[in-house]
Design a protein around this motif. Sequence first.
Motif, PDB file in Angstrom:
ATOM      1  N   GLY A  22      -2.978   3.146   0.776  1.00 42.94           N
ATOM      2  CA  GLY A  22      -2.218   2.094   0.112  1.00 42.94           C
ATOM      3  C   GLY A  22      -2.790   1.707  -1.237  1.00 42.94           C
ATOM      4  O   GLY A  22      -2.066   1.249  -2.128  1.00 42.94           O
ATOM      5  N   ALA A  23      -4.090   1.916  -1.425  1.00 42.60           N
ATOM      6  CA  ALA A  23      -4.731   1.568  -2.706  1.00 42.60           C
ATOM      7  C   ALA A  23      -4.238   2.445  -3.840  1.00 42.60           C
ATOM      8  O   ALA A  23      -4.341   2.067  -5.012  1.00 42.60           O
ATOM      9  CB  ALA A  23      -6.243   1.679  -2.572  1.00 42.60           C
ATOM     10  N   ALA A  24      -3.677   3.612  -3.522  1.00 43.42           N
ATOM     11  CA  ALA A  24      -3.202   4.524  -4.562  1.00 43.42           C
ATOM     12  C   ALA A  24      -1.772   4.210  -5.014  1.00 43.42           C
ATOM     13  O   ALA A  24      -1.277   4.803  -5.971  1.00 43.42           O
ATOM     14  CB  ALA A  24      -3.279   5.960  -4.057  1.00 43.42           C
ATOM     15  N   LEU A  25      -1.098   3.290  -4.329  1.00 40.07           N
ATOM     16  CA  LEU A  25       0.273   2.949  -4.698  1.00 40.07           C
ATOM     17  C   LEU A  25       0.309   2.172  -6.004  1.00 40.07           C
ATOM     18  O   LEU A  25      -0.551   1.341  -6.281  1.00 40.07           O
ATOM     19  CB  LEU A  25       0.934   2.125  -3.588  1.00 40.07           C
ATOM     20  N   GLU A  26       1.318   2.411  -6.797  1.00 45.19           N
ATOM     21  CA  GLU A  26       1.525   1.691  -8.053  1.00 45.19           C
ATOM     22  C   GLU A  26       2.159   0.343  -7.765  1.00 45.19           C
ATOM     23  O   GLU A  26       2.947   0.227  -6.840  1.00 45.19           O
ATOM     24  CB  GLU A  26       2.413   2.515  -8.992  1.00 45.19           C
TER      25      GLU A  26
END
Length: 198
Positions: free
Chosen positions: A65-69
């Motif tokens: 989830g940390a990679a989501l924009e």
Amino acid sequence: MEDGATALKVYEFGVKTKKHKFCPKCGSSIMAEQNSAPEGRSIAINARMLHDIKLDSLKTVSFDGAALEPLYHAPQASSDLVARDGFKIYHGSSHCGAVTYSVLSELLTETGPPNGYLWIYPRIADVEVHGEDAFTDYIFGQRTIHRFCSVCGSSMFNYPQTPKINMRALNVRTLNELDVKRLDIVRNYKPTIVFFED
């Protein structure tokens, strides 16, 4: 949800597409919703809140989830703490930034249920907190104060209600510049009391 869904507090982040839902009384993270998630993955339930379930028996699927924009940028903390031999100053915050802190620590960690926290136990004098008015306190076990951010639900500290104990338990997952995956974690599910000399 079986009960109390409307009683949960909602913290929206990103571009208001992600909703974190938590208990406003105790700070327990219950669930999250994301409008832009892949099909069938728009709701995430915190399995640690489910009764009569063995977490080790669940099949897990990784989701970054940390990679989501848009990418998350942690709030910055300032400090007047002074480093000493064998210790480093770390900075942390609640997700929303209403609370920021700095801590002088060796980072000796351990875990404890029910929320998957990672704790360190610095002396009270080694922690500097800004934004304490944003905390909600929840007392459990008649002797421990659990402090969490009332805006976003980030669980940050535990305090014993015993004046002889000069420490506060700090949730390492709220440290901003620390990669938790790289820590050597000692699992200990029994409460630990650490006494520090002044």
